[in-house]
Structures are given as C-alpha cells and as structure tokens.
Design a protein around this motif. Structure first.
Motif, mmCIF file in Angstrom:
data_model
loop_
_atom_site.group_PDB
_atom_site.id
_atom_site.type_symbol
_atom_site.label_atom_id
_atom_site.label_comp_id
_atom_site.label_asym_id
_atom_site.label_seq_id
_atom_site.Cartn_x
_atom_site.Cartn_y
_atom_site.Cartn_z
ATOM 1 N N GLN A 278 0.859 -1.186 0.000
ATOM 2 C CA GLN A 278 0.000 0.000 0.000
ATOM 3 C C GLN A 278 0.894 1.234 0.000
ATOM 4 O O GLN A 278 1.825 1.330 0.800
ATOM 5 N N GLY A 279 0.639 2.182 -0.902
ATOM 6 C CA GLY A 279 1.383 3.432 -0.924
ATOM 7 C C GLY A 279 2.464 3.458 -1.978
ATOM 8 O O GLY A 279 2.391 2.755 -2.993
ATOM 9 N N ASN A 280 3.512 4.268 -1.713
ATOM 10 C CA ASN A 280 4.535 4.542 -2.718
ATOM 11 C C ASN A 280 5.860 4.867 -2.037
ATOM 12 O O ASN A 280 5.894 5.644 -1.076
ATOM 13 N N HIS B 65 20.511 -1.401 1.364
ATOM 14 C CA HIS B 65 19.134 -1.165 0.933
ATOM 15 C C HIS B 65 18.471 -0.119 1.815
ATOM 16 O O HIS B 65 18.692 -0.072 3.023
ATOM 17 N N GLY B 66 17.636 0.695 1.186
ATOM 18 C CA GLY B 66 16.848 1.671 1.914
ATOM 19 C C GLY B 66 15.680 2.147 1.072
ATOM 20 O O GLY B 66 15.614 1.876 -0.124
ATOM 21 N N PHE B 67 14.754 2.859 1.708
ATOM 22 C CA PHE B 67 13.633 3.436 0.964
ATOM 23 C C PHE B 67 13.122 4.683 1.667
ATOM 24 O O PHE B 67 13.335 4.871 2.868
ATOM 25 N N SER B 68 12.457 5.526 0.884
ATOM 26 C CA SER B 68 11.797 6.708 1.438
ATOM 27 C C SER B 68 10.324 6.647 1.092
ATOM 28 O O SER B 68 9.941 6.185 0.008
ATOM 29 N N VAL B 69 9.488 7.122 2.001
ATOM 30 C CA VAL B 69 8.037 7.080 1.830
ATOM 31 C C VAL B 69 7.575 8.396 1.211
ATOM 32 O O VAL B 69 7.740 9.458 1.808
ATOM 33 N N ILE B 70 6.979 8.299 0.010
ATOM 34 C CA ILE B 70 6.537 9.500 -0.697
ATOM 35 C C ILE B 70 5.009 9.559 -0.821
ATOM 36 O O ILE B 70 4.486 10.428 -1.508
ATOM 37 N N SER B 71 4.314 8.669 -0.139
ATOM 38 C CA SER B 71 2.849 8.723 -0.038
ATOM 39 C C SER B 71 2.507 9.006 1.430
ATOM 40 O O SER B 71 3.393 9.032 2.277
ATOM 41 N N ILE C 40 2.819 0.481 3.308
ATOM 42 C CA ILE C 40 3.032 -0.845 3.881
ATOM 43 C C ILE C 40 3.972 -1.543 2.917
ATOM 44 O O ILE C 40 3.667 -1.710 1.734
ATOM 45 N N PHE C 41 5.138 -1.915 3.434
ATOM 46 C CA PHE C 41 6.278 -2.373 2.644
ATOM 47 C C PHE C 41 6.591 -3.812 3.025
ATOM 48 O O PHE C 41 6.653 -4.125 4.217
#
Length: 184
Positions: A78-80, A119-125, A129-130
C-alpha cells in the motif's frame, strides 16, 4: 513476470503479471521456478517482513555482513516509495553506485536486491506498507548501516529536508567511505 536487470549486476526490477477485473485483482508475488528461470538464481527466502511508515520516513541504508548477508525481494502493498539499492560488493565494477526505483501498490513493481548491497527506501505517499522477502535470518550483531543522507552517495530520496524522518541509528550511521566493502 517481466524481469529487467538494472545497471547493477544481479539487481533486478520485476513486474508480476496482474489479473484485474471488476472484482479487483490477483497477482502472484513470488514463484521460485519462474524466478530461477528468469533471473538464473535460486533464492532461499527464509523470512518475510512487513513495515508500515508515514510520509517523509527514510529507512536505510542497511545490510548484514557475511556470513549473515541477505538478498531481498521487496515490494509495496500500500502506498509509494523510492527504493534504493547501493552496490557495496568488494571488487564490483559498480561499487558505490546505486539504483533508485519507484515502487508502489499501483505499479506493483518489485526489486530483487542481491547479497552485498545496502538497501533503503523513502516514503513518498501518506503511508506505506512495505514487504520484504529475505534470504537469511536477521542477525543484529552483523548489521551494517550507512547514513542514507551521505553526501558522497548523494541519493535523491524525493523528500524535502524539513520533512525527512530518520531513526537515530540511521542518522548516526557511518559514511559510505567508512564502510568496509562487502566480500562475499
């Protein structure tokens, strides 16, 4: 499933087949035989993880040192997010380079990140849910963390400076230059 290798050898963007109709959709998120045939690698996923985060959160850059290194297959339920994999493999021709991929519940893309990558990520929404499929179990003592805001890596996380939310662990992590390259 459509499989595209990124500029970093062994790191793939996967696009599962999605069957949609008026009731919704169905997709197979992982199939060992198809994965092995298309990617040429036999993963041994032993742990699945799910995280929930809000806009502005940056998680990473993380990896575990050998012999606890983990390959990961990641995707968004869910999301981006903007998902990032950084090559930290010793003697790799793309050492220190990264790929950045837009992963969302809308595009349903996945990223396969081999061992030896941060590894990493940023939430743009608003929220995300990852999901992660991991090779190897989590081992706290083998954690390798690089500050995701490292100026030498210069990753565009898609989040304004004032909106960034990072853990203390990630803010205080070492720079990429301080990281001992991962020897597999």
């Amino acid at each position: 499933m459509i499989v595209n290798e990124t500029k970093l050898k062994g790191c793939y963007i996967l696009e599962p087949k999605v069957f949609e109709d008026s009731r919704g959709f169905f997709m197979e998120t992982f199939n060992f035989e198809k994965f092995e045939k298309k990617v040429g690698y036999k993963p041994n996923f032993v742990q699945d993880n799910v995280s929930k985060s809000s806009y502005g959160v940056i998680r990473g850059l993380h990896q575990q040192s050998p012999p606890y290194s983990q390959a990961k297959l990641v995707y968004v339920l869910q999301g981006n997010v903007i998902d990032v994999a950084v090559d930290a493999r010793k003697n790799s021709p793309t050492f220190g380079q990264y790929v950045s991929v837009d992963l969302s519940s809308r595009n349903r893309k996945q990223l396969f990140i081999p061992k030896g990558f941060l590894h990493g990520f940023s939430v743009i929404s608003d929220t995300v849910i990852f999901a992660y499929k991991c090779e190897g179990f989590y081992n706290k003592e083998s954690e390798l963390n690089v500050n995701p805001l490292d100026k030498d890596l210069n990753i565009d996380w898609g989040i304004r400076n004032d909106d960034r939310i990072l853990s203390e662990k990630d803010l205080n992590a070492i720079s990429f230059k301080e990281l001992e390259p991962i020897e597999l």
